[in-house]
Design an enzyme around this catalytic site. Structure first.
Site, mmCIF file in Angstrom:
data_model
loop_
_atom_site.group_PDB
_atom_site.id
_atom_site.type_symbol
_atom_site.label_atom_id
_atom_site.label_comp_id
_atom_site.label_asym_id
_atom_site.label_seq_id
_atom_site.Cartn_x
_atom_site.Cartn_y
_atom_site.Cartn_z
ATOM 1 N N GLY A 247 0.835 -1.196 0.000
ATOM 2 C CA GLY A 247 0.000 0.000 0.000
ATOM 3 C C GLY A 247 0.864 1.237 0.000
ATOM 4 O O GLY A 247 2.083 1.170 0.167
ATOM 5 N N CYS A 248 0.233 2.382 -0.214
ATOM 6 C CA CYS A 248 0.974 3.633 -0.267
ATOM 7 C C CYS A 248 0.073 4.768 0.185
ATOM 8 O O CYS A 248 -1.140 4.637 0.259
ATOM 9 C CB CYS A 248 1.489 3.898 -1.679
ATOM 10 S SG CYS A 248 0.178 4.004 -2.919
ATOM 11 N N GLU B 80 4.748 4.606 2.692
ATOM 12 C CA GLU B 80 4.190 3.389 2.110
ATOM 13 C C GLU B 80 3.997 2.323 3.173
ATOM 14 O O GLU B 80 4.491 2.434 4.303
ATOM 15 C CB GLU B 80 5.091 2.869 0.998
ATOM 16 C CG GLU B 80 6.463 2.392 1.452
ATOM 17 C CD GLU B 80 7.332 1.983 0.266
ATOM 18 O OE1 GLU B 80 7.370 2.717 -0.723
ATOM 19 O OE2 GLU B 80 7.968 0.919 0.350
ATOM 20 N N ASP C 171 -10.719 11.679 8.705
ATOM 21 C CA ASP C 171 -10.302 10.995 7.474
ATOM 22 C C ASP C 171 -11.237 9.838 7.134
ATOM 23 O O ASP C 171 -10.789 8.743 6.787
ATOM 24 C CB ASP C 171 -8.863 10.501 7.606
ATOM 25 C CG ASP C 171 -8.204 10.263 6.244
ATOM 26 O OD1 ASP C 171 -8.771 10.715 5.222
ATOM 27 O OD2 ASP C 171 -7.135 9.635 6.200
#
Length: 415
Positions: A53-54, A59, A165
């Site tokens: 993932g990043c 990352e 978020d």
């Protein structure tokens, strides 16, 4: 993450200041990356594996605890990052990770030119599962998700934090085969913020002209208007996400503009111009009631989480559903960083209330056996870690999941 880089310096500076306040690292012994065999290590026992993932700040790598043979997730951030936030996120995880639905954090320390945080490895995100279910969830699945996430957000708020978020990529089921495989977990506290001042113990003041922080598709209307976020904004963003799952898309997706700023302005304008009744049309009235309630909350007001939960639990019961954790993806093969898993449908499902209790998170089942050539962390683990290029995010979401998503040419995502 904070996508408005030109206007988001205030938030970034705030992150820098806050990250400097906590300097205590994990009690584990610190060990630099690299060993005599060239294998990249974090601390004394976590081996770094492939990239899974990043994000805007670094990352995510698959890792393995060589003492227990358990797989873990390792989040990396360049030590020379212009806006370091990983240590702050680690501190938030330490505050939170003693309850169900928050991944355990195992370690924080250096890894060559990076800071590394080692976390419990979880399963797919709700966005990945949404794809798996042809991008629509049934009411039963959305209600099981909603009831849990109201509890998750309430818990975050009780720890004096606001999340800021909300998006499907940041909510993950437990790792298939684990005791918590059916629980929805909240991850990525890189944008979280203390809304209770630790010195004065008072609520942060109301402010305007704030830079946009979050994901435009789901953020609250007040966030679009540049108002300081508080508890109400997390809950409104959840409401938008619930409707995204029910509808398959939101009215403000796919808007075109010449610049990102104009695009985000259009998203906010469309969000304000869309009546709640239209957004929730053809769905149970409780969905509209939820959004009306959270949008009317005052900046300083404590939400009535019990009322919101009861809205959905009553609807759930009236609909004749059983809280058996048989989501729409039950029985489907689930992709994970260590291979596709065929989960079992729970034969003795736990009671609904267990998803709402703040019990200590259980460790995942270990992967027994010696390391072998099929181990995803064994091959190429001494490859250099390349920091992702710093580019302006061109849509409302970023890549931040616990495994790589398969590209689908026939579908334009994240419009």
């Amino acid at each position: 993450m904070d996508f408005d880089k030109k206007g988001g310096k205030g938030e970034l500076e705030e992150g820098r200041r806050m990250s400097k306040t906590g300097t205590n690292r994990s009690n584990h012994g610190v060990r630099n990356s690299g060993t005599s065999s060239g294998v990249l290590m974090v601390g004394p026992n976590f081996r770094v594996g492939k990239k899974i993932g990043c994000g805007n700040f670094g990352e995510l790598r698959l890792g393995k605890n060589l003492y227990t043979n358990e797989y873990v997730a390792i989040k990396l951030e360049p030590i020379k990052s212009r806006a370091p936030q990983l240590h702050l996120e680690y501190r938030f995880y330490k505050q939170l990770s003693t309850t169900e639905g928050v991944p355990q954090v195992y370690y924080f320390g250096p890894c060559g030119k990076y800071n590394a945080m080692v976390l419990e490895l979880l399963g797919p995100s709700l966005e990945d599962l949404f794809d798996l279910c042809d991008r629509t969830f049934t009411l039963k699945t959305v209600l099981m998700i909603a009831i849990q996430l109201i509890t998750r957000m309430e818990y975050v708020h009780t720890k004096s934090l606001i999340y800021r978020d909300v998006k499907p990529e940041n909510f993950l089921v437990g790792r298939p085969g684990s005791k918590r495989q059916h629980s929805i977990h909240i991850i990525d506290f890189g944008l979280a913020k203390e809304y209770i001042d630790p010195e004065t113990k008072k609520h942060i003041p109301y402010r305007e002209h704030k830079s946009l922080t979050g994901t435009a598709r789901y953020m609250s209307i007040n966030t679009h208007l540049g108002k300081e976020q508080s508890r109400r904004d997390d809950l409104e963003a959840l409401g938008h996400m619930f409707m995204y799952f029910l509808r398959g898309s939101l009215p403000w997706q796919g808007l075109k503009a010449d610049t990102l700023k104009e695009r985000y302005q259009k998203i906010g304008d469309t969000k304000r111009a869309t009546p709640i009744e239209v957004l929730c049309e053809s769905f149970p009235e409780e969905m509209a009631t939820y959004l009306r309630y959270v949008r009317r909350l005052d900046f300083f007001e404590k939400p009535d989480y019990d009322y919101l939960r009861k809205l959905f639990t009553d609807l759930f019961d009236r609909s004749g559903y059983v809280f058996d954790y048989e989501y729409d993806w039950a029985g489907k093969p689930l992709p994970t960083p260590i291979g596709t898993v065929h989960p079992d449908v729970p034969s003795q499902p736990p009671h609904r209330d267990k998803a709402q209790l703040h019990t200590k998170n259980q460790a995942l089942n270990s992967t027994n056996g010696e390391l072998n050539t099929d181990d995803p962390t064994a091959g190429h683990s001494n490859a250099p870690i390349a920091a992702p290029a710093e580019v302006e995010v061109a849509d409302e979401t970023k890549c931040c999941c616990f495994f790589k998503r398969r590209k689908r040419k026939s579908l334009q995502r994240h419009k």
